[in-house]
Design a protein around this motif. Sequence first.
Motif, PDB file in Angstrom:
ATOM      1  N   THR A  64     -10.626 -15.577  -3.006  1.00  0.00           N
ATOM      2  CA  THR A  64     -11.431 -16.727  -2.573  1.00  0.00           C
ATOM      3  C   THR A  64     -11.776 -16.614  -1.096  1.00  0.00           C
ATOM      4  O   THR A  64     -12.908 -16.899  -0.685  1.00  0.00           O
ATOM      5  CB  THR A  64     -10.664 -18.037  -2.834  1.00  0.00           C
ATOM      6  N   SER A  65     -10.812 -16.179  -0.286  1.00  0.00           N
ATOM      7  CA  SER A  65     -11.071 -15.992   1.150  1.00  0.00           C
ATOM      8  C   SER A  65     -12.128 -14.911   1.375  1.00  0.00           C
ATOM      9  O   SER A  65     -12.994 -15.048   2.250  1.00  0.00           O
ATOM     10  CB  SER A  65      -9.782 -15.594   1.872  1.00  0.00           C
ATOM     11  N   THR A  96     -24.786 -23.774   2.295  1.00  0.00           N
ATOM     12  CA  THR A  96     -23.787 -22.696   2.278  1.00  0.00           C
ATOM     13  C   THR A  96     -22.574 -23.027   3.130  1.00  0.00           C
ATOM     14  O   THR A  96     -21.443 -22.687   2.772  1.00  0.00           O
ATOM     15  CB  THR A  96     -24.429 -21.374   2.756  1.00  0.00           C
ATOM     16  N   ASN A 137     -14.522 -14.089  -0.666  1.00  0.00           N
ATOM     17  CA  ASN A 137     -15.820 -14.674  -1.043  1.00  0.00           C
ATOM     18  C   ASN A 137     -16.383 -15.528   0.082  1.00  0.00           C
ATOM     19  O   ASN A 137     -17.584 -15.484   0.383  1.00  0.00           O
ATOM     20  CB  ASN A 137     -15.677 -15.519  -2.310  1.00  0.00           C
ATOM     21  N   ALA A 138     -15.511 -16.316   0.709  1.00  0.00           N
ATOM     22  CA  ALA A 138     -15.938 -17.163   1.831  1.00  0.00           C
ATOM     23  C   ALA A 138     -16.429 -16.306   2.995  1.00  0.00           C
ATOM     24  O   ALA A 138     -17.480 -16.585   3.591  1.00  0.00           O
ATOM     25  CB  ALA A 138     -14.784 -18.059   2.277  1.00  0.00           C
ATOM     26  N   LEU A 189     -14.482 -23.303  -0.059  1.00  0.00           N
ATOM     27  CA  LEU A 189     -13.749 -22.093  -0.453  1.00  0.00           C
ATOM     28  C   LEU A 189     -12.513 -21.874   0.432  1.00  0.00           C
ATOM     29  O   LEU A 189     -11.463 -21.444  -0.044  1.00  0.00           O
ATOM     30  CB  LEU A 189     -14.664 -20.873  -0.376  1.00  0.00           C
ATOM     31  N   ILE A 190     -12.653 -22.174   1.717  1.00  0.00           N
ATOM     32  CA  ILE A 190     -11.507 -22.034   2.636  1.00  0.00           C
ATOM     33  C   ILE A 190     -10.387 -22.996   2.245  1.00  0.00           C
ATOM     34  O   ILE A 190      -9.206 -22.631   2.233  1.00  0.00           O
ATOM     35  CB  ILE A 190     -11.961 -22.276   4.095  1.00  0.00           C
ATOM     36  N   SER A 242     -17.563 -13.215   2.882  1.00  0.00           N
ATOM     37  CA  SER A 242     -18.805 -12.534   2.496  1.00  0.00           C
ATOM     38  C   SER A 242     -20.013 -13.454   2.661  1.00  0.00           C
ATOM     39  O   SER A 242     -21.060 -13.044   3.189  1.00  0.00           O
ATOM     40  CB  SER A 242     -18.697 -12.064   1.044  1.00  0.00           C
ATOM     41  N   LEU A 243     -19.874 -14.698   2.243  1.00  0.00           N
ATOM     42  CA  LEU A 243     -20.965 -15.674   2.389  1.00  0.00           C
ATOM     43  C   LEU A 243     -21.243 -15.963   3.862  1.00  0.00           C
ATOM     44  O   LEU A 243     -22.396 -16.086   4.282  1.00  0.00           O
ATOM     45  CB  LEU A 243     -20.611 -16.969   1.665  1.00  0.00           C
ATOM     46  N   PHE A 244     -20.162 -16.068   4.642  1.00  0.00           N
ATOM     47  CA  PHE A 244     -20.315 -16.344   6.069  1.00  0.00           C
ATOM     48  C   PHE A 244     -21.079 -15.223   6.774  1.00  0.00           C
ATOM     49  O   PHE A 244     -21.944 -15.478   7.619  1.00  0.00           O
ATOM     50  CB  PHE A 244     -18.936 -16.522   6.718  1.00  0.00           C
ATOM     51  N   ILE A 264     -18.792 -22.780   1.850  1.00  0.00           N
ATOM     52  CA  ILE A 264     -17.792 -21.932   2.517  1.00  0.00           C
ATOM     53  C   ILE A 264     -16.567 -22.752   2.907  1.00  0.00           C
ATOM     54  O   ILE A 264     -15.418 -22.319   2.706  1.00  0.00           O
ATOM     55  CB  ILE A 264     -18.405 -21.252   3.754  1.00  0.00           C
ATOM     56  N   ARG A 299     -24.156 -20.099  12.066  1.00  0.00           N
ATOM     57  CA  ARG A 299     -22.711 -19.896  11.965  1.00  0.00           C
ATOM     58  C   ARG A 299     -21.910 -20.903  12.764  1.00  0.00           C
ATOM     59  O   ARG A 299     -20.833 -21.298  12.384  1.00  0.00           O
ATOM     60  CB  ARG A 299     -22.363 -18.478  12.438  1.00  0.00           C
TER      61      ARG A 299
END
Length: 286
Positions: free
Chosen positions: A267-268, A241, A270-271, A248-249, A273-275, A245, A283
């Motif tokens: 897109t940001s 993941t 989504n990134a 995506l960034i 949300s996954l984070f 991420i 993290r």
Amino acid sequence: MRKIHLLILFIINSAFCFSQNQDIAIKHFKNKEFLKAAIEFEKLIPIGEYKFGVNSDKVIDYNYLAARSYQESNKLRKAIFFYTQTLQIIEKESKFDSKKSVFHQTIVFYMEALLAYSHEMYLSEEFYNLEQSLIRANNLYIKYNSIKIGKFNAFDKGIELGISKAYALLWGKTGNVIKYKGFTDRTLKLAKEYYGYNSIGYLIELNNSAKAYYDLYLFEESLIFCNELIELYDNNKHDNTILFIANLITKSGNLNKLKRYEEAIETSQNALSLFEKLPQRNRLPD
């Protein structure tokens, strides 16, 4: 007679001290006291040169053992020096067969030391030393890659990949745009050959290529790498993941530079949300 007698005593004592020093060095090595072993093997080199000749098998062995011991002690600069000495004598005297085992081990561990040292130089931003180390590593690869150790070549494609990747990092840091792009492209090609198209290793280099092209203001091309990574990641159900991420960034950054603002925001999000779904321990690095 007295002079002859003193000379005999000197020879006996020298032989005894020589043997004793060798035993001490070997004992330290076997006990994994590698720095002590390295110092003792280094002391034996001039003694060996005097007793057996500067290019003798004993001197080759002592140089090699000093190099290995320094490498195990993480004294990479010293290790590289003594691997260089070892290889120079073997090459000069054409002892590739008579010292086959030492020769094979030298080129393998020499390469390891050069790449490890290159990493050290990159982290400390000593870029001249990094470049010199990579030149040596590349020359070693070209010269001895075809040497067989058992059924295999001395170096596999992973070594060539590692050298190429290190060059890309070097030129990226020092601002050589043409070489940065060239070695980034070469590294991606080698990663595809070495890891396979659907592998996580290839995806990592796709992500690195996307970031490199973004740094080079090649936003359209960078976006292509980002989208390729997303497609491969989804199709192969990879579980990394953090990598996804990061990609995506980079993708969001490209979209923003291309003034595709709504897509960049999506897109940001989504990134992010996954984070937020990551376990806390994943993290940040330790």
